[in-house]
Design a protein around this motif. Structure first.
Motif, mmCIF file in Angstrom:
data_model
loop_
_atom_site.group_PDB
_atom_site.id
_atom_site.type_symbol
_atom_site.label_atom_id
_atom_site.label_comp_id
_atom_site.label_asym_id
_atom_site.label_seq_id
_atom_site.Cartn_x
_atom_site.Cartn_y
_atom_site.Cartn_z
ATOM 1 N N ASP A 39 -2.221 -7.537 -6.182
ATOM 2 C CA ASP A 39 -3.172 -7.747 -5.104
ATOM 3 C C ASP A 39 -2.568 -7.208 -3.821
ATOM 4 O OD1 ASP A 39 -1.493 -9.745 -4.113
ATOM 5 O OD2 ASP A 39 -2.954 -11.340 -4.279
ATOM 6 N N PHE A 40 -3.442 -7.010 -2.847
ATOM 7 C CA PHE A 40 -2.993 -6.520 -1.554
ATOM 8 C C PHE A 40 -3.925 -7.031 -0.477
ATOM 9 C CE2 PHE A 40 -6.022 -3.366 -2.961
ATOM 10 C CZ PHE A 40 -6.738 -3.056 -1.812
ATOM 11 N N GLU A 41 -3.436 -6.994 0.738
ATOM 12 C CA GLU A 41 -4.230 -7.451 1.874
ATOM 13 C C GLU A 41 -3.868 -6.620 3.090
ATOM 14 O OE1 GLU A 41 -4.938 -11.488 4.536
ATOM 15 O OE2 GLU A 41 -3.395 -11.481 2.988
ATOM 16 N N VAL A 42 -4.881 -6.182 3.794
ATOM 17 C CA VAL A 42 -4.708 -5.532 5.084
ATOM 18 C C VAL A 42 -5.005 -6.594 6.121
ATOM 19 C CG1 VAL A 42 -5.441 -3.692 6.639
ATOM 20 C CG2 VAL A 42 -5.461 -3.308 4.168
ATOM 21 N N GLU A 43 -4.006 -6.911 6.932
ATOM 22 C CA GLU A 43 -4.193 -7.946 7.941
ATOM 23 C C GLU A 43 -4.719 -7.342 9.235
ATOM 24 O OE1 GLU A 43 -0.435 -9.999 8.098
ATOM 25 O OE2 GLU A 43 -0.620 -10.673 6.024
ATOM 26 N N GLU A 44 -5.141 -8.195 10.138
ATOM 27 C CA GLU A 44 -5.717 -7.752 11.413
ATOM 28 C C GLU A 44 -4.719 -6.914 12.208
ATOM 29 O OE1 GLU A 44 -7.461 -9.812 15.449
ATOM 30 O OE2 GLU A 44 -7.772 -10.822 13.524
ATOM 31 N N GLY A 45 -5.225 -5.861 12.828
ATOM 32 C CA GLY A 45 -4.374 -4.962 13.598
ATOM 33 C C GLY A 45 -3.922 -5.564 14.923
ATOM 34 N N ASN A 46 -2.743 -5.153 15.347
ATOM 35 C CA ASN A 46 -2.185 -5.569 16.630
ATOM 36 C C ASN A 46 -2.011 -4.344 17.503
ATOM 37 O OD1 ASN A 46 -1.718 -8.294 15.676
ATOM 38 N ND2 ASN A 46 -0.024 -7.445 14.506
ATOM 39 N N GLN A 47 -2.602 -4.368 18.687
ATOM 40 C CA GLN A 47 -2.522 -3.230 19.597
ATOM 41 C C GLN A 47 -1.322 -3.368 20.525
ATOM 42 O OE1 GLN A 47 -5.984 -2.609 22.025
ATOM 43 N NE2 GLN A 47 -4.966 -1.089 23.295
ATOM 44 N N GLU A 48 -0.609 -2.255 20.678
ATOM 45 C CA GLU A 48 0.481 -2.145 21.646
ATOM 46 C C GLU A 48 0.284 -0.836 22.388
ATOM 47 O OE1 GLU A 48 4.215 -2.418 19.577
ATOM 48 O OE2 GLU A 48 3.676 -4.327 18.649
ATOM 49 N N GLY A 49 -0.323 -0.899 23.566
ATOM 50 C CA GLY A 49 -0.643 0.319 24.300
ATOM 51 C C GLY A 49 -1.679 1.121 23.546
ATOM 52 N N LEU B 77 -3.735 5.039 -9.303
ATOM 53 C CA LEU B 77 -4.064 5.589 -8.005
ATOM 54 C C LEU B 77 -5.062 4.679 -7.318
ATOM 55 C CD1 LEU B 77 -4.525 9.330 -8.946
ATOM 56 C CD2 LEU B 77 -2.621 8.341 -7.687
ATOM 57 N N LYS B 78 -4.988 4.618 -6.024
ATOM 58 C CA LYS B 78 -5.961 3.871 -5.227
ATOM 59 C C LYS B 78 -7.045 4.832 -4.810
ATOM 60 C CE LYS B 78 -7.302 0.385 -2.593
ATOM 61 N NZ LYS B 78 -8.522 -0.150 -3.093
ATOM 62 N N LYS B 79 -8.264 4.507 -5.131
ATOM 63 C CA LYS B 79 -9.379 5.392 -4.808
ATOM 64 C C LYS B 79 -10.163 4.817 -3.643
ATOM 65 C CE LYS B 79 -9.558 7.109 -9.454
ATOM 66 N NZ LYS B 79 -10.257 7.190 -10.693
ATOM 67 N N SER B 80 -10.731 5.708 -2.889
ATOM 68 C CA SER B 80 -11.551 5.298 -1.758
ATOM 69 C C SER B 80 -12.759 4.523 -2.231
ATOM 70 C CB SER B 80 -12.009 6.540 -0.972
ATOM 71 O OG SER B 80 -12.931 6.175 0.014
ATOM 72 N N ASN C 166 -9.202 2.743 5.034
ATOM 73 C CA ASN C 166 -8.135 3.737 5.144
ATOM 74 C C ASN C 166 -6.703 3.221 4.987
ATOM 75 O OD1 ASN C 166 -9.602 6.308 5.955
ATOM 76 N ND2 ASN C 166 -10.436 4.805 7.362
ATOM 77 N N VAL C 167 -6.417 2.028 5.472
ATOM 78 C CA VAL C 167 -5.018 1.579 5.479
ATOM 79 C C VAL C 167 -4.452 1.534 4.065
ATOM 80 C CG1 VAL C 167 -3.439 -0.299 6.078
ATOM 81 C CG2 VAL C 167 -5.245 0.357 7.679
ATOM 82 N N SER C 168 -5.175 0.932 3.126
ATOM 83 C CA SER C 168 -4.646 0.847 1.758
ATOM 84 C C SER C 168 -4.482 2.229 1.131
ATOM 85 C CB SER C 168 -5.526 -0.044 0.883
ATOM 86 O OG SER C 168 -6.822 0.488 0.771
ATOM 87 N N ILE C 169 -5.396 3.156 1.450
ATOM 88 C CA ILE C 169 -5.287 4.523 0.927
ATOM 89 C C ILE C 169 -4.023 5.195 1.472
ATOM 90 C CG2 ILE C 169 -6.358 6.828 0.952
ATOM 91 C CD1 ILE C 169 -7.865 4.912 -0.835
ATOM 92 N N ASN C 170 -3.707 4.954 2.746
ATOM 93 C CA ASN C 170 -2.513 5.554 3.349
ATOM 94 C C ASN C 170 -1.227 4.968 2.780
ATOM 95 O OD1 ASN C 170 -4.102 5.767 6.598
ATOM 96 N ND2 ASN C 170 -3.992 7.316 5.021
ATOM 97 N N VAL C 171 -1.207 3.667 2.507
ATOM 98 C CA VAL C 171 0.014 2.980 2.059
ATOM 99 C C VAL C 171 0.244 3.112 0.563
ATOM 100 C CG1 VAL C 171 1.166 0.736 1.903
ATOM 101 C CG2 VAL C 171 -0.121 1.306 3.942
ATOM 102 N N TRP C 172 -0.818 3.241 -0.203
ATOM 103 C CA TRP C 172 -0.721 3.169 -1.667
ATOM 104 C C TRP C 172 0.332 4.097 -2.279
ATOM 105 C CZ3 TRP C 172 -2.821 -0.986 -3.601
ATOM 106 C CH2 TRP C 172 -2.873 -1.130 -4.991
ATOM 107 N N PRO C 173 0.436 5.362 -1.888
ATOM 108 C CA PRO C 173 1.476 6.217 -2.490
ATOM 109 C C PRO C 173 2.896 5.681 -2.277
ATOM 110 C CG PRO C 173 -0.094 7.550 -1.266
ATOM 111 C CD PRO C 173 -0.414 6.120 -0.948
#
Length: 149
Positions: free
Chosen positions: A32-42, A143-146, A114-121
């Motif tokens: 399983d996986f989870e993308v958590e809420e983004g944190n902005q810095e600038g 493979l993680k598919k869109s 997008n985040v999971s697609i970017n991290v999956w490899p």
């Protein structure tokens, strides 16, 4: 408007169960996986990404939620925590300095797609490498598919 800056491993935990009964056992994999809420810095936003995997004895042949798998049935587990950084290039007309709030719907959709697609490899490579180093055949997760296709 959003450009990938980097993918970093924040934490890695893997454990092999040396007391696992291996005789006549069919193994299954739960992930399983989870993308958590983004944190902005600038003008940068970071999304924490958590990936978990267990190789386990599954007598029922039914899919199991990763949290329902008993430790004694687990051959090994791998937990990975990443943070994925993106540059934000939003219009200069933006009145709110907190882009995460102003564009929350767009960023939620972006993170979901997008985040999971970017991290999956990276997760695939780490899992393959770690299973080999634990003395098992290399495990190649799918493979993680869109979600758009």
């Amino acid at each position: 408007m959003i450009e990938l800056k980097g993918i970093d491993v924040d934490a890695l935990n893997c454990k092999k169960n040396s007391e696992f009964e291996k005789e006549d056992v069919v193994l299954d994999i739960a992930m399983d996986f989870e993308v958590e809420e983004g944190n902005q810095e600038g003008l940068e936003i970071k999304f924490p990404f958590v990936f978990r995997l267990k190789a386990f004895k599954n007598d029922t042949k039914e899919q199991k939620a990763i949290d329902s798998i008993k430790d004694e049935d687990t051959l090994f587990h791998i937990d990975l925590n990443f943070h994925v950084s993106y540059f934000l290039r939003f219009p200069k007309t933006s009145k709110n300095e907190n882009i995460v709030v102003e564009y929350s719907d767009i960023l939620d959709t972006f993170a979901e797609r997008n985040v999971s697609i970017n991290v999956w490899p990276y997760a695939r490579e780490i899992v393959s490498d770690l299973t080999s180093k634990m003395g098992f055949p290399r495990l190649l997760i799918p493979l993680k598919k869109s979600q758009n296709f």
